[in-house]
Design a protein around this motif. Structure first.
Motif, PDB file in Angstrom:
ATOM      1  N   GLU A 217      76.904  26.457  69.612  1.00  0.00           N
ATOM      2  CA  GLU A 217      77.228  27.786  70.129  1.00  0.00           C
ATOM      3  C   GLU A 217      78.177  27.679  71.318  1.00  0.00           C
ATOM      4  OE1 GLU A 217      76.721  30.761  69.193  1.00  0.00           O
ATOM      5  OE2 GLU A 217      74.941  30.857  67.931  1.00  0.00           O
ATOM      6  N   THR A 218      77.911  26.745  72.199  1.00  0.00           N
ATOM      7  CA  THR A 218      78.774  26.555  73.369  1.00  0.00           C
ATOM      8  C   THR A 218      80.196  26.201  72.940  1.00  0.00           C
ATOM      9  OG1 THR A 218      76.933  25.832  74.748  1.00  0.00           O
ATOM     10  CG2 THR A 218      79.131  25.176  75.458  1.00  0.00           C
ATOM     11  N   GLU A 219      80.314  25.289  71.975  1.00  0.00           N
ATOM     12  CA  GLU A 219      81.637  24.862  71.512  1.00  0.00           C
ATOM     13  C   GLU A 219      82.365  25.989  70.793  1.00  0.00           C
ATOM     14  OE1 GLU A 219      83.050  22.073  72.368  1.00  0.00           O
ATOM     15  OE2 GLU A 219      81.244  21.450  73.439  1.00  0.00           O
ATOM     16  N   LEU A 220      81.641  26.768  70.004  1.00  0.00           N
ATOM     17  CA  LEU A 220      82.275  27.868  69.280  1.00  0.00           C
ATOM     18  C   LEU A 220      82.739  28.970  70.214  1.00  0.00           C
ATOM     19  CD1 LEU A 220      79.875  28.146  66.196  1.00  0.00           C
ATOM     20  CD2 LEU A 220      82.128  27.075  66.290  1.00  0.00           C
ATOM     21  N   THR A 221      81.988  29.177  71.275  1.00  0.00           N
ATOM     22  CA  THR A 221      82.412  30.158  72.279  1.00  0.00           C
ATOM     23  C   THR A 221      83.733  29.721  72.928  1.00  0.00           C
ATOM     24  OG1 THR A 221      80.136  30.831  72.737  1.00  0.00           O
ATOM     25  CG2 THR A 221      81.776  31.313  74.433  1.00  0.00           C
ATOM     26  N   LYS A 222      83.857  28.421  73.166  1.00  0.00           N
ATOM     27  CA  LYS A 222      85.110  27.893  73.715  1.00  0.00           C
ATOM     28  C   LYS A 222      86.292  28.151  72.791  1.00  0.00           C
ATOM     29  CE  LYS A 222      82.985  24.002  76.230  1.00  0.00           C
ATOM     30  NZ  LYS A 222      82.908  22.521  76.288  1.00  0.00           N
ATOM     31  N   LEU A 223      86.000  28.174  71.470  1.00  0.00           N
ATOM     32  CA  LEU A 223      87.031  28.392  70.461  1.00  0.00           C
ATOM     33  C   LEU A 223      87.300  29.877  70.219  1.00  0.00           C
ATOM     34  CD1 LEU A 223      86.048  25.672  67.836  1.00  0.00           C
ATOM     35  CD2 LEU A 223      87.898  25.562  69.512  1.00  0.00           C
ATOM     36  N   GLY A 224      86.563  30.720  70.921  1.00  0.00           N
ATOM     37  CA  GLY A 224      86.762  32.147  70.787  1.00  0.00           C
ATOM     38  C   GLY A 224      86.035  32.763  69.607  1.00  0.00           C
ATOM     39  N   LEU A 225      85.040  32.071  69.102  1.00  0.00           N
ATOM     40  CA  LEU A 225      84.258  32.593  67.973  1.00  0.00           C
ATOM     41  C   LEU A 225      82.926  33.177  68.432  1.00  0.00           C
ATOM     42  CD1 LEU A 225      84.864  29.807  65.327  1.00  0.00           C
ATOM     43  CD2 LEU A 225      85.532  32.192  65.122  1.00  0.00           C
TER      44      LEU A 225
END
Length: 225
Positions: A217-225
């Motif tokens: 979730e943290t990584e996807l938030t960084k990707l704007g998802l």
């Protein structure tokens, strides 16, 4: 350790990781888990994405993430599978996992492969590198409008053979070549947490998958998802 001994150990480990889900789960998770009605998302992975070791399919990280985002999850991941490891066939018309992913017509594709290829690295390194590129190129060609999220191959012990970083580098290179988003560091997400492992000592338990979902979730938030 001699070459023969390493091959025997690799074969045993690969066999153990390929044990059917019945050993770790009461049943095989459905390819189409009831998660959401939104974006169609396909997962191309091994047992760590299938959810082996979890108490139920809805405890695996892919389903936790999909449910949180109202994604319509398609997850045909297979125990013991690698880009080369336990790959009976590959290529167009073979009905392998990439073909199933393509046929599901997803808007987002996750690639979380490579762990099991470490057990074949000593004698199939060249094939592994070539197949990583072939799979990602094939998926991109068939799904030109999909967004690809390629994850550094997961790993399951604090001890790391050299092959973990080598294969991870090949996966990253192939991801960059197709313009995919790349999530680094996943091989260490459960490092140092033996309490996150299931009874088989090979796969995460519910707590481990929850931790993986949180990191994802943290990584996807960084990707704007």
């Amino acid at each position: 350790m001699g070459t023969r001994a390493r091959l025997v150990i690799a074969a045993v480990l690969c066999l153990v990781l390929a044990i059917g889900v019945a050993v770790a789960l009461t049943s095989k998770p459905s390819d189409d888990t009831a998660t959401g009605t939104g974006t169609r998302v396909a997962f191309y992975g091994d047992s760590y994405t299938l959810g082996t070791g979890a108490s139920s399919p809805d405890k695996r990280w892919s389903t936790i993430v999909s449910r949180e985002r109202n994604w319509n999850e398609f997850n045909p991941s297979v125990n013991g599978l690698g880009f080369v490891a336990n790959r009976a066939d590959s290529g167009e018309g073979s009905n392998d996992l990439p073909e199933q992913v393509i046929e599901s017509n997803p808007e987002i594709v996750f690639v979380t492969m490579g762990l099991n290829d470490n057990f074949a690295y000593d004698f199939q390194a060249t094939d592994i590198r070539a197949q990583i590129t072939a799979d990602l190129d094939r998926l991109k060609k068939a799904l030109p409008d999909a967004r690809f999220i390629v994850v550094e191959p997961f790993w399951y012990t604090d001890d790391r053979p050299t092959s973990v970083d080598v294969i991870g580098g090949w996966v990253e290179d192939a991801a960059r070549s197709i313009g995919a988003d790349y999530i680094p560091g996943a091989s260490r997400w459960i490092e140092g947490h033996p309490e996150w492992m299931a009874a088989d000592g090979l796969h995460p338990n519910d707590e481990g998958y929850a931790a993986m979902a949180e990191r994802m979730e943290t990584e996807l938030t960084k990707l704007g998802l």
